[in-house]
Design a protein around this motif. Sequence first.
Motif, mmCIF file in Angstrom:
data_model
loop_
_atom_site.group_PDB
_atom_site.id
_atom_site.type_symbol
_atom_site.label_atom_id
_atom_site.label_comp_id
_atom_site.label_asym_id
_atom_site.label_seq_id
_atom_site.Cartn_x
_atom_site.Cartn_y
_atom_site.Cartn_z
ATOM 1 N N THR A 1 -25.721 -56.948 6.278
ATOM 2 C CA THR A 1 -25.825 -58.016 5.309
ATOM 3 C C THR A 1 -26.790 -57.667 4.186
ATOM 4 O OG1 THR A 1 -27.588 -59.087 6.569
ATOM 5 C CG2 THR A 1 -25.308 -59.749 7.042
ATOM 6 N N LYS A 2 -27.614 -56.583 4.406
ATOM 7 C CA LYS A 2 -28.611 -56.238 3.392
ATOM 8 C C LYS A 2 -28.307 -54.876 2.838
ATOM 9 C CE LYS A 2 -32.338 -58.900 5.519
ATOM 10 N NZ LYS A 2 -33.678 -58.881 6.073
ATOM 11 N N PRO A 3 -28.655 -54.689 1.652
ATOM 12 C CA PRO A 3 -28.438 -53.351 1.063
ATOM 13 C C PRO A 3 -29.294 -52.305 1.801
ATOM 14 C CG PRO A 3 -28.888 -54.973 -0.631
ATOM 15 C CD PRO A 3 -29.156 -55.625 0.675
ATOM 16 N N PRO A 4 -28.825 -51.107 1.797
ATOM 17 C CA PRO A 4 -29.607 -50.054 2.489
ATOM 18 C C PRO A 4 -30.996 -49.879 1.902
ATOM 19 C CG PRO A 4 -27.383 -49.298 1.985
ATOM 20 C CD PRO A 4 -27.526 -50.621 1.307
ATOM 21 N N GLU A 5 -31.093 -50.002 0.623
ATOM 22 C CA GLU A 5 -32.411 -49.804 0.036
ATOM 23 C C GLU A 5 -33.391 -50.839 0.557
ATOM 24 O OE1 GLU A 5 -29.651 -50.228 -1.545
ATOM 25 O OE2 GLU A 5 -29.233 -48.461 -2.782
ATOM 26 N N VAL A 6 -32.859 -52.073 0.735
ATOM 27 C CA VAL A 6 -33.738 -53.142 1.220
ATOM 28 C C VAL A 6 -34.136 -52.909 2.650
ATOM 29 C CG1 VAL A 6 -33.897 -55.616 1.682
ATOM 30 C CG2 VAL A 6 -32.763 -54.807 -0.403
ATOM 31 N N GLU A 7 -33.160 -52.465 3.443
ATOM 32 C CA GLU A 7 -33.474 -52.202 4.845
ATOM 33 C C GLU A 7 -34.488 -51.080 4.977
ATOM 34 O OE1 GLU A 7 -29.841 -51.525 6.864
ATOM 35 O OE2 GLU A 7 -29.155 -53.614 6.732
ATOM 36 N N VAL A 8 -34.221 -50.055 4.155
ATOM 37 C CA VAL A 8 -35.170 -48.914 4.237
ATOM 38 C C VAL A 8 -36.567 -49.372 3.821
ATOM 39 C CG1 VAL A 8 -35.775 -46.692 3.228
ATOM 40 C CG2 VAL A 8 -33.416 -47.164 3.899
ATOM 41 N N ALA A 9 -36.615 -50.172 2.774
ATOM 42 C CA ALA A 9 -37.925 -50.660 2.315
ATOM 43 C C ALA A 9 -38.589 -51.530 3.349
ATOM 44 C CB ALA A 9 -37.758 -51.417 1.001
ATOM 45 N N GLU A 10 -37.808 -52.413 4.007
ATOM 46 C CA GLU A 10 -38.390 -53.274 5.031
ATOM 47 C C GLU A 10 -38.865 -52.471 6.211
ATOM 48 O OE1 GLU A 10 -35.400 -56.119 5.991
ATOM 49 O OE2 GLU A 10 -35.810 -57.367 4.207
ATOM 50 N N LEU A 11 -38.018 -51.472 6.582
ATOM 51 C CA LEU A 11 -38.433 -50.642 7.723
ATOM 52 C C LEU A 11 -39.711 -49.888 7.444
ATOM 53 C CD1 LEU A 11 -37.769 -49.580 10.541
ATOM 54 C CD2 LEU A 11 -36.357 -47.799 9.481
ATOM 55 N N LYS A 12 -39.792 -49.323 6.224
ATOM 56 C CA LYS A 12 -41.018 -48.589 5.856
ATOM 57 C C LYS A 12 -42.212 -49.516 5.823
ATOM 58 C CE LYS A 12 -38.997 -44.801 3.172
ATOM 59 N NZ LYS A 12 -38.946 -44.143 1.866
ATOM 60 N N ALA A 13 -41.985 -50.736 5.313
ATOM 61 C CA ALA A 13 -43.092 -51.693 5.255
ATOM 62 C C ALA A 13 -43.545 -52.082 6.644
ATOM 63 C CB ALA A 13 -42.663 -52.930 4.460
ATOM 64 N N LYS A 14 -42.543 -52.261 7.540
ATOM 65 C CA LYS A 14 -42.885 -52.623 8.909
ATOM 66 C C LYS A 14 -43.676 -51.516 9.579
ATOM 67 C CE LYS A 14 -40.776 -54.263 13.207
ATOM 68 N NZ LYS A 14 -39.479 -54.623 13.899
ATOM 69 N N GLN A 15 -43.178 -50.279 9.395
ATOM 70 C CA GLN A 15 -43.878 -49.144 10.021
ATOM 71 C C GLN A 15 -45.283 -48.965 9.421
ATOM 72 O OE1 GLN A 15 -41.139 -45.895 9.476
ATOM 73 N NE2 GLN A 15 -39.894 -46.423 11.271
ATOM 74 N N GLU A 16 -45.341 -49.141 8.109
ATOM 75 C CA GLU A 16 -46.653 -49.005 7.471
ATOM 76 C C GLU A 16 -47.614 -50.073 7.984
ATOM 77 O OE1 GLU A 16 -46.085 -49.145 3.323
ATOM 78 O OE2 GLU A 16 -45.260 -47.116 3.160
ATOM 79 N N LYS A 17 -47.080 -51.282 8.157
ATOM 80 C CA LYS A 17 -47.907 -52.362 8.668
ATOM 81 C C LYS A 17 -48.409 -52.045 10.070
ATOM 82 C CE LYS A 17 -47.877 -57.268 9.724
ATOM 83 N NZ LYS A 17 -47.070 -58.539 9.720
ATOM 84 N N GLN A 18 -47.434 -51.581 10.908
ATOM 85 C CA GLN A 18 -47.835 -51.237 12.274
ATOM 86 C C GLN A 18 -48.888 -50.124 12.279
ATOM 87 O OE1 GLN A 18 -44.117 -50.282 14.173
ATOM 88 N NE2 GLN A 18 -43.527 -52.451 14.474
ATOM 89 N N ALA A 19 -48.646 -49.124 11.401
ATOM 90 C CA ALA A 19 -49.620 -48.008 11.344
ATOM 91 C C ALA A 19 -50.982 -48.478 10.852
ATOM 92 C CB ALA A 19 -49.075 -46.908 10.437
ATOM 93 N N LEU A 20 -50.930 -49.357 9.843
ATOM 94 C CA LEU A 20 -52.211 -49.855 9.319
ATOM 95 C C LEU A 20 -52.925 -50.713 10.350
ATOM 96 C CD1 LEU A 20 -51.159 -50.752 5.672
ATOM 97 C CD2 LEU A 20 -52.614 -48.854 6.405
ATOM 98 N N ILE A 21 -52.139 -51.531 11.062
ATOM 99 C CA ILE A 21 -52.759 -52.360 12.102
ATOM 100 C C ILE A 21 -53.373 -51.493 13.182
ATOM 101 C CG2 ILE A 21 -52.262 -54.035 13.923
ATOM 102 C CD1 ILE A 21 -50.139 -55.245 12.038
ATOM 103 N N ALA A 22 -52.599 -50.483 13.579
ATOM 104 C CA ALA A 22 -53.131 -49.573 14.611
ATOM 105 C C ALA A 22 -54.396 -48.868 14.116
ATOM 106 C CB ALA A 22 -52.051 -48.557 15.003
ATOM 107 N N ALA A 23 -54.338 -48.450 12.846
ATOM 108 C CA ALA A 23 -55.539 -47.785 12.288
ATOM 109 C C ALA A 23 -56.713 -48.733 12.220
ATOM 110 C CB ALA A 23 -55.213 -47.234 10.898
ATOM 111 N N ALA A 24 -56.416 -49.986 11.834
ATOM 112 C CA ALA A 24 -57.519 -50.954 11.766
ATOM 113 C C ALA A 24 -58.101 -51.214 13.139
ATOM 114 C CB ALA A 24 -57.016 -52.256 11.141
ATOM 115 N N ILE A 25 -57.157 -51.288 14.171
ATOM 116 C CA ILE A 25 -57.645 -51.513 15.544
ATOM 117 C C ILE A 25 -58.514 -50.351 16.000
ATOM 118 C CG2 ILE A 25 -56.927 -51.747 17.944
ATOM 119 C CD1 ILE A 25 -54.459 -53.286 16.870
ATOM 120 N N GLU A 26 -58.032 -49.121 15.715
ATOM 121 C CA GLU A 26 -58.821 -47.935 16.095
ATOM 122 C C GLU A 26 -60.156 -47.920 15.380
ATOM 123 O OE1 GLU A 26 -58.252 -45.682 18.374
ATOM 124 O OE2 GLU A 26 -56.342 -46.635 18.967
#
Length: 632
Positions: free
Chosen positions: A557-582
């Motif tokens: 239902t979403k364009p690939p660019e949007v999915e890719v952007a959301e996925l990258k944002a999600k991963q970046e968020k998870q990475a940043l959260i993990a980094a902040a926790i560490e």
Amino acid sequence: MNAIINFASNLIRGVSSNKDVFKFNGGVHPYDHKAESTTLPIAQLAIPEKLILPLRQHVGYIPKVLVQVGNFVLKGQMLAKAEGTVSAAIHAPTSGTITAINQQVIPHPSGLPDMCITLTPDGKDTWMQLQAIDWKNTDKKTLIGSLRSSGIVGLGGATFPTHIKLHTNGKSNIHTLIINAAECEPYITCDDMLMRERADQVIKGIEIVQYLLGAEKCIIGIEDNKPQAASAMTMACVGKDIQIKVVPTLYPSGDARRLIHLLLDIEIPNDKRSTDIGIQVFNIATVLAVYRYFEFGEPSIARIVTMTGNVAQPQNFEVLFGTPLQSLIAAAGGANPDTTHYIMGGPMMGFDLPSEQVPITKAANCIIAATADLFAAPPPAMPCIRCARCAEACPVNLQPQELYWFSKANNFEKARDYNLFDCIECGCCTYVCPSNIPLVQYYRYAKSEIIALDKAKESADLARERNDFRLVRIEREKLERAQKHAERAQAGKTETKLAEATKEKPPEKLGTAANTEVTTDKQAAIAAAIARAKAQKLASANVAELPVENIATSATTKPPEVEVAELKAKQEKQALIAAAIERAKAQKLVAAQAGVTPKNVENVSAAVQAEINEIDALREKVKLAANTKKPE
């Protein structure tokens, strides 16, 4: 003229009856030989070719030389100033040039040379500018202080500086002034002729001295073998509050203590001076010098000297200090060929001069040309026969025979116990001794040995005190060094313990609270930065490794660019959260190790939360971008 003499004689009898004179113990009456030198008036001796001025002409310290060789000086100019408390100045007896300052033979019993100033006269006899002193309207301290530079000393033979005898510190206890005009030694007539010819000046000098001392009473003591001098002085005293007493001719009545006893019937204790009981004694010639100084400003440059004995014409001369003895002998007509030696002073207490080259000094009241007939060599001494004639003749009431035995046996302590130092060395005991024992020579020997022993003992005591002080100082320094070593050792131990405690204890023990907080925050920031870098690196790696097919099939239902952007944002968020926790964990760990306060922990948590908020904001931006982006 006879009426005047009779009037004076009546005055003398009125002021000096027998009840006014008190005889002392002992004494002798040798033939006086005074008539030979009193037939002519006092003569002025011509200026010699050179003047030799010894620096040691008085009791006390040697004066400090003020001139140099080649200097031209005027008559009366100071050549050497008084140095120290007891000292006297030396002045130029005439004008001329200083030609030498060196060692020369002086009139002294030792015959040894001493430092002298040689002055070659220019023949002009030019005075320096003199200034009289108004002693009646001048402060006494100022007057006495000025006498220090006058060079006046006791001219009776003692040569004690006159300004010392007049110094009272403003609290004079002197009530009686005694003028010594006894002149008891044989041959000496200088004071006799002085009183005959200059009685008025003598009386004026007495008034000055009496004023300076504050003495209420003044007595002049004259022996009865000087009737002309007594008459002249009596006439000069008319209308003055000065008493004259004629005393019996008995040697040694000229001794100060004997004269005080004769005039006042007062015995001076052995351990005291006459000034301690309010009496001061001055010689007749000394008061004349004081008068000349205050009235005309003349310093002490000359004195009356009796030249007598085996000379052609015995006479008294006014002689400049430093005049060679040869000039004085020549003025008296020269010595006869059989003259053997010359004596300075009287035959009882004088001494043999080393040569005819010695100069006349302030102590030279008489020079006697001696012969074997006048002064025969003493016969050999015989054993003491215990006749006690010496004790009968002793004016000081000593035991001369006991002192003789102690001195001969070198038993100096016993000699001291028998009051050896009370001996005035008058020579009465030697004069009357039938065994011809030179008693006075033994006493002089004992005195010199005792003085030498006392000086040696004093030096030894001083050396012992210095050594004791040295030992105490060494011990003190040793203790100080030991204490310093102990302090350094203790300081080393303290540093070691502190270093060990630093390794085991938290950092806050090593510094202040502020320094600890700054260090802990810095460590926490470093650890958080490291954790953040690791998280970012991990996020980048995850995005790079993501499969393309997963991107294509993730949503329809979403364009690939949007999915890719959301996925990258999600991963970046998870990475940043993990980094902040560490990072938070790292900061918490560092804070726990550093012992930070809860306030610091709260600050770290707030920093982590701020980073999380930034990540959320970034995610919202990504979503907004995806929603607004249309597919192609």
